[in-house]
Design a protein around this motif. Structure first.
Motif, PDB file in Angstrom:
ATOM      1  N   ASN A   1     -23.623  47.724 -69.415  1.00  0.00           N
ATOM      2  CA  ASN A   1     -22.194  48.028 -69.493  1.00  0.00           C
ATOM      3  C   ASN A   1     -21.386  47.112 -70.397  1.00  0.00           C
ATOM      4  O   ASN A   1     -20.345  47.504 -70.901  1.00  0.00           O
ATOM      5  N   GLU A   2     -21.834  45.891 -70.587  1.00  0.00           N
ATOM      6  CA  GLU A   2     -21.066  44.984 -71.447  1.00  0.00           C
ATOM      7  C   GLU A   2     -21.666  44.887 -72.837  1.00  0.00           C
ATOM      8  O   GLU A   2     -21.011  45.147 -73.831  1.00  0.00           O
ATOM      9  N   ALA A   3     -22.931  44.500 -72.879  1.00  0.00           N
ATOM     10  CA  ALA A   3     -23.562  44.341 -74.189  1.00  0.00           C
ATOM     11  C   ALA A   3     -23.949  45.682 -74.788  1.00  0.00           C
ATOM     12  O   ALA A   3     -24.153  45.808 -75.991  1.00  0.00           O
ATOM     13  N   LYS A   4     -24.052  46.688 -73.920  1.00  0.00           N
ATOM     14  CA  LYS A   4     -24.368  48.055 -74.345  1.00  0.00           C
ATOM     15  C   LYS A   4     -25.660  48.125 -75.164  1.00  0.00           C
ATOM     16  O   LYS A   4     -25.724  48.778 -76.207  1.00  0.00           O
ATOM     17  N   VAL A   5     -26.655  47.407 -74.701  1.00  0.00           N
ATOM     18  CA  VAL A   5     -27.933  47.479 -75.410  1.00  0.00           C
ATOM     19  C   VAL A   5     -28.979  48.239 -74.610  1.00  0.00           C
ATOM     20  O   VAL A   5     -30.115  48.396 -75.047  1.00  0.00           O
ATOM     21  N   LEU A   6     -28.600  48.726 -73.423  1.00  0.00           N
ATOM     22  CA  LEU A   6     -29.570  49.529 -72.662  1.00  0.00           C
ATOM     23  C   LEU A   6     -29.024  50.932 -72.479  1.00  0.00           C
ATOM     24  O   LEU A   6     -27.827  51.113 -72.251  1.00  0.00           O
TER      25      LEU A   6
ATOM     26  N   ARG B   1     -23.667  33.097 -70.449  1.00  0.00           N
ATOM     27  CA  ARG B   1     -23.254  33.051 -69.046  1.00  0.00           C
ATOM     28  C   ARG B   1     -24.474  33.131 -68.154  1.00  0.00           C
ATOM     29  O   ARG B   1     -25.483  33.734 -68.526  1.00  0.00           O
ATOM     30  N   LYS B   2     -24.323  32.541 -66.968  1.00  0.00           N
ATOM     31  CA  LYS B   2     -25.422  32.630 -66.000  1.00  0.00           C
ATOM     32  C   LYS B   2     -25.165  33.838 -65.112  1.00  0.00           C
ATOM     33  O   LYS B   2     -24.046  34.086 -64.696  1.00  0.00           O
TER      34      LYS B   2
ATOM     35  N   VAL C   1     -31.182  39.871 -61.017  1.00  0.00           N
ATOM     36  CA  VAL C   1     -31.677  40.786 -62.050  1.00  0.00           C
ATOM     37  C   VAL C   1     -30.761  41.998 -62.158  1.00  0.00           C
ATOM     38  O   VAL C   1     -30.476  42.485 -63.247  1.00  0.00           O
ATOM     39  N   ASP C   2     -30.284  42.464 -60.983  1.00  0.00           N
ATOM     40  CA  ASP C   2     -29.380  43.624 -61.003  1.00  0.00           C
ATOM     41  C   ASP C   2     -28.149  43.345 -61.848  1.00  0.00           C
ATOM     42  O   ASP C   2     -27.706  44.181 -62.632  1.00  0.00           O
ATOM     43  N   GLU C   3     -27.607  42.147 -61.651  1.00  0.00           N
ATOM     44  CA  GLU C   3     -26.407  41.800 -62.419  1.00  0.00           C
ATOM     45  C   GLU C   3     -26.740  41.763 -63.903  1.00  0.00           C
ATOM     46  O   GLU C   3     -25.954  42.204 -64.738  1.00  0.00           O
ATOM     47  N   LEU C   4     -27.917  41.250 -64.227  1.00  0.00           N
ATOM     48  CA  LEU C   4     -28.326  41.176 -65.630  1.00  0.00           C
ATOM     49  C   LEU C   4     -28.410  42.568 -66.241  1.00  0.00           C
ATOM     50  O   LEU C   4     -27.882  42.829 -67.319  1.00  0.00           O
ATOM     51  N   VAL C   5     -29.071  43.475 -65.518  1.00  0.00           N
ATOM     52  CA  VAL C   5     -29.225  44.842 -66.027  1.00  0.00           C
ATOM     53  C   VAL C   5     -27.861  45.493 -66.202  1.00  0.00           C
ATOM     54  O   VAL C   5     -27.585  46.167 -67.193  1.00  0.00           O
TER      55      VAL C   5
END
Lengths: 256, 500
Positions: free
Chosen positions: A251-256, A237-238, A242-246
Motif C-alpha cells: 500500500n505504501e511502496a506499491k511494489v507488490l 523504518r522498523k 511480517v504482516d505489517e511489512l507486506v
C-alpha cells in the motif's frame, strides 16, 4: 633518435572536484560561483606530456583551453607544470560549449599550425559533464588512431604503445603516431607547480584566439532542459511484523 | 576552507599493546578515599534517568576485551583508567540529574567528548564515572546575519563546519582531530589549532555557555550577544578549565565568514632563522589574508611518509632542514626570496595533500611507537632551539635513533602563535624514559620563560609540574575557586590543579 615530438594538451577549467555541487535556484545549471581548477584528468595529461619531455627535452608541449577569460589561469597552471606555450580560445559563454565544438576547434587549430602536432593527450572526460567524447570525436575528425583510458604510455621511434583500462582488465594496443591518447586515473600522479616554475610560466607565450578566427561554429547541438538534485533518501523504518511489512510494501511502496 | 577529515574515527586503540593502567604507571596518584565506590543502588538510579542503551557498565573494566576500554583509554594510548561505568546523557537535564546525584553521593565524575585530548584529561585515573557527551549532538540554532551558532557540547567540530558551509560560515578553529573532537571538549581545553593566528582563541569566540555545575545546578549563560558587560564574565572560568569546574552542555559560538578562495603553498627553508624570516615576510606581504603559517622539520616528513603517506610523493624534492606551510584567503601569489624551493597547490586535492603532510604528523608518531607529545609556548626565535638542545642532550647519551630509547624526535608547530610541538617515540612504556624527557622539555621551557602547555592543557600529564610552572599565589587562587564551585571535588579529580 626520432624527431622531437610536438604534443598538444587540451585542458579544461571545471568546478573543483572537492566542491559540494549545488543546483542553482532556477534549476538550469549548478552553482558556478565556486572554486574552479583544472580538470583532474587533464592534469594527468599535462603530467604525462611533461614526463615525455623530461626524457626527450626537445619535445614541445602546447596547452590549449577553450573557455571564458578565467581559463587563462588554468593554462598558466599547465605552463607552471612544464608546458612550453599556451593557446587560449576565448568564448563569451562556456555553459553551452559541448565536446563536438571543442573537438572541431582543436582540429581547426591543428590544421592552422605550420608545424603539425604528433600527439594529442586529453583527459578521458571532464568531471563536470562526464561526457568522455572530446578525444574520440577529435580522432574521428582528424582520422587519427585513438588510445583511450590509458594507464601506461610508451613512445619509442614514433610507435605508441598504450595499456588501457577496460572492463575486462588491461588491454595493450600499439599504433603509429600521430595519434590521440586520453588519460585515465592511474596513468600518473600530477606534480605540484613549483614556485620557481610559476614565476617562469608568467613569461611563457600565451596567444588568444576566437572561434571566428578558426572559422568554427560552436553553437550547441544539445539543449539542457532541467537540472535537479537526486531525490533525497528517505529514512528507513522498523516494522513490527511480517504482516505489517507486506501491508507497507503493497500500500505504501506499491511494489507488490 | 575546510577539508575532509584526516583522522579516522575508528574506536580501536592505535597500538596493539594497551598501555598499563594509569594508577600502575603513576603510583604517585592516590585515590581520594572520600569518594564512594559504585554500587548497585547507584546503577539503579542512573537507570531511572537514562535509557538502558545509554548506560555502559562492566564490572571488569581492566580486562583488555572490556567494552569500556575505548572510554577508559586516551587516543595516544598513554593513560588508562578503571571506570566501570560510562553514561551517555541525551539532554542537559539528564546531566543535571547525574551530577546532582553524584555530588550528593560523593561519586567522582570525568567529562568526556571525542577523546582526542593529548593530556589524558578525559580519561579516568581510577574509577571515576565517565559522562560522555557524544549523544548530545544537535545544532540548536544558527543566526545567518550575526554568524552565531548555538550548539550542544557533543557536536563534532567537522560536522559543525559542514553545517555552516552552505550558509557561508566556518568554525573559528581547525585542528587535525576535527573529525572526532567535540566542541564541548574544544571549549573545555581552550583548544588552539591551525587557524588561531587568524581567528583568535576560544576565549574570544565563545559568546556564551550552558554549564551544569558540580551540584547539578544548570548555569544558563547561552548569550548570543557580541558584547555584554553585566558582571563577572563567568564563561571564561569554564573555558580551559578541562572539566574541573563543571560540565559544559551548550555553547554559543561566533563563527566567521567562510573564505571564498584559499591558497596553500609549501616552501623549503634551510634554517630556523629562515623560517622566522619567511614568517615576517609573509605577514608583511599578506597581512590579513594570511590564515595559517605552520612549520615542521625534516624528521617529521620521514615519519609521516613511513607511517601514513607511503604512496604519495612529497611535494618538494631534495632534503631541506625545514618546511613551512602558508595558507592565505585570497588569490595573491607568494613571492619569497628566502625560500629555497616551494610549490603552490593548484586545486583542492593538492591543498588537502599539502595539509596532510602537516596534519598527519601526530598520528604518524602514534603509529610509530609509544608517542610522547609536548606543546610548549615561547618566544619565536627560541622555538626550535628546544628541539636542537634535546637532540644534543639525548644524542650525546646515545639514546636517540632507531632501536634506542627515543626512536624519533621531531619538532613542528604554529610559528605565528609561538607554539612548538615536540614529539618523540618512546621504547615501549619505559616510565623512566618518559620522565627523563618530560623533565628535560618542561625544565628547559620554564627556564626560558615559556609555557609548558600552549594549547594541550594540563590534564593528568602535567599536573605534577604545575607547582613549578605556576606560583603558589596563582595555585592557591585556583584552589579557592575550585573549592568554592566544587566543594566535594567530584569534577575530574586528580587533574589540572595539584594538591597542596
Amino acid at each position: 633518435m626520432s624527431n622531437p615530438l610536438r604534443i598538444f594538451v587540451p585542458v579544461k577549467r571545471v568546478v573543483d572536484y572537492a566542491v559540494k555541487v549545488r543546483v542553482n535556484p532556477a534549476k538550469t545549471d549548478v552553482d558556478r560561483n565556486v572554486k574552479h581548477s583544472m580538470n583532474p584528468f587533464d592534469e594527468i595529461a599535462v603530467e604525462e606530456a611533461v614526463r615525455i619531455k623530461e626524457k626527450s627535452p626537445k619535445t614541445e608541449i602546447v596547452a590549449i583551453s577553450v573557455g571564458t577569460t578565467k581559463s587563462q589561469e588554468t593554462l598558466r597552471t599547465a605552463l607552471a607544470m612544464g608546458a612550453d606555450r599556451a593557446v587560449f580560445v576565448e568564448v563569451k559563454d562556456d555553459s553551452t560549449l559541448q565536446p563536438l565544438a571543442v573537438a572541431k576547434l582543436l582540429k581547426a587549430y591543428a590544421d592552422k599550425e605550420a608545424d603539425k602536432p604528433d600527439l594529442f593527450i586529453l583527459g578521458k572526460q571532464a568531471i563536470d559533464d562526464d561526457a568522455n567524447q572530446t578525444g574520440q570525436m577529435l580522432a574521428g575528425l582528424l582520422k587519427w588512431p585513438q588510445t583511450t583510458f590509458a594507464s601506461k604510455v610508451d613512445i619509442t621511434d614514433r610507435i605508441l604503445k598504450v595499456v588501457r583500462e577496460i572492463d575486462g582488465g588491461l588491454e595493450t594496443v600499439s599504433t603509429k603516431l600521430p595519434a590521440i591518447i586520453t588519460t585515465d586515473l592511474r596513468l600518473n600522479e600530477p606534480r605540484y607547480a613549483s614556485l620557481p616554475n610559476i614565476m617562469k610560466a608568467k613569461k611563457k607565450p600565451l596567444i588568444k584566439l576566437t572561434p571566428e578566427d578558426l572559422g568554427i561554429d560552436i553553437s550547441p547541438r544539445i539543449q539542457t532542459l532541467k537540472v535537479e538534485e537526486p531525490a533525497k533518501r528517505v529514512g528507513g523504518r522498523k516494522v513490527a511484523s511480517v504482516d505489517e511489512l507486506v501491508d507497507k510494501l503493497r500500500n505504501e511502496a506499491k511494489v507488490l | 576552507m575546510f577539508r575532509p577529515r584526516f583522522i579516522h574515527t575508528s574506536r580501536t586503540i592505535l597500538n596493539r599493546n594497551l598501555t598499563p593502567l594509569t594508577r600502575v604507571k603513576h603510583p604517585e596518584f592516590k585515590r581520594n578515599p572520600s569518594f564512594a565506590q559504585i554500587e548497585n543502588k547507584h546503577l539503579e538510579f542512573f537507570k531511572t534517568v537514562l535509557a538502558p542503551n545509554n548506560i555502559l557498565h562492566d564490572t571488569n573494566p581492566d580486562d583488555t576485551s572490556s567494552s569500556l576500554i575505548p572510554y577508559n583509554t586516551d587516543w595516544f594510548n598513554l593513560y588508562r583508567g578503571s571506570s566501570s561505568l560510562c553514561l551517555f546523557p541525551t539532554s542537559t537535564d539528564q546531566v543535571s540529574q547525574i551530577l546532582k546525584y553524584c555530588n550528593k553521593n560523593k561519586l567522582a565524575v570525568v567529562a568526556q567528548g571525542g577523546r582526542t585530548g593529548v593530556s589524558g584529561g578525559a580519561s579516568p585515573v581510577f574509577d571515576e564515572i565517565i559522562v560522555n557527551t557524544s549523544k548530545m549532538n544537535k545544532v540548536r540554532h544558527f543566526d545567518g546575519v550575526s554568524g552565531v551558532a548555538v550548539v550542544d557540547a557533543g557536536v563534532i567540530l567537522e560536522s559543525l563546519d559542514q553545517y555552516l558551509e552552505p550558509k557561508g560560515y566556518t568554525v573559528p578553529l581547525d585542528l587535525g582531530a576535527k573529525g572526532s573532537c567535540q566542541i564541548g571538549g574544544n571549549v573545555s581545553t581552550n583548544a588552539g589549532g591551525l587557524r588561531l593566528m587568524k581567528f583568535g582563541n576560544l576565549h574570544g569566540n565563545v559568546l556564551g555557555l550552558e554549564v551544569v555545575l558540580p551540584d547539578g545546578t544548570v548555569l544558563e549563560n547561552l548569550s548570543t550577544l557580541r558584547k555584554d558587560n553585566t558582571g563577572y564574565d563567568l564563561k571564561q572560568l569554564f573555558i580551559g578549565a578541562e572539566g574541573t569546574l563543571g560540565l559544559i552542555t551548550g555553547i554559543s559560538l561566533l563563527t566567521p565568514r567562510r573564505p571564498k578562495a584559499v591558497n596553500v603553498a609549501m616552501v623549503a627553508l634551510d634554517s630556523f632563522e629562515a623560517v622566522q624570516d619567511a614568517f615576517v615576510m609573509a605577514k608583511e606581504d599578506l597581512s590579513e589574508i594570511l590564515s595559517a603559517f605552520e612549520f615542521w622539520d625534516h624528521d617529521s616528513v620521514g615519519v609521516v611518509k613511513r607511517e601514513m603517506m607511503q604512496d604519495t610523493s612529497y611535494p618538494i624534492e631534495g632534503k631541506h632542514a625545514f618546511y613551512a606551510l602558508l595558507e592565505t584567503q585570497g588569490s595573491r601569489l607568494l613571492e619569497n626570496g628566502v625560500a629555497m624551493d616551494g610549490v603552490m597547490a593548484q586545486d583542492a586535492k593538492q591543498i588537502n595533500a599539502i595539509w596532510s603532510w602537516r596534519e598527519k604528523i601526530p598520528e604518524s608518531i602514534s603509529k610509530s611507537g609509544t608517542a610522547m607529545t609536548y606543546d610548549v609556548a615561547m618566544e619565536v626565535p627560541l622555538l626550535y632551539k628546544l628541539v636542537e638542545d634535546a637532540k644534543d642532550h639525548f644524542g650525546k647519551k646515545g639514546l636517540l635513533g632507531p632501536g634506542n630509547l627515543y626512536s624519533n624526535l621531531l619538532g613542528f608547530g604554529h610559528v605565528g602563535d609561538g607554539n612548538l610541538h615536540i614529539m618523540a617515540n618512546l621504547d615501549g612504556f619505559d616510565h623512566d624514559g618518559q620522565e627523563a624527557m618530560d623533565e628535560f622539555v618542561f625544565d628547559w621551557t620554564m627556564r626560558h620563560n615559556g609555557s609548558i602547555t600552549a594549547e594541550h592543557g594540563v590534564g593528568v600529564s602535567k599536573v605534577n609540574y604545575m607547582k613549578r610552572a605556576k606560583s603558589d599565589v596563582q595555585l592557591q587562587l585556583m584552589r579557592t575557586l575550585k573549592n568554592a564551585i566544587d566543594p566535594n571535588g567530584i569534577m575530574n579529580p586528580y587533574k589540572v590543579i595539584p594538591d597542596k
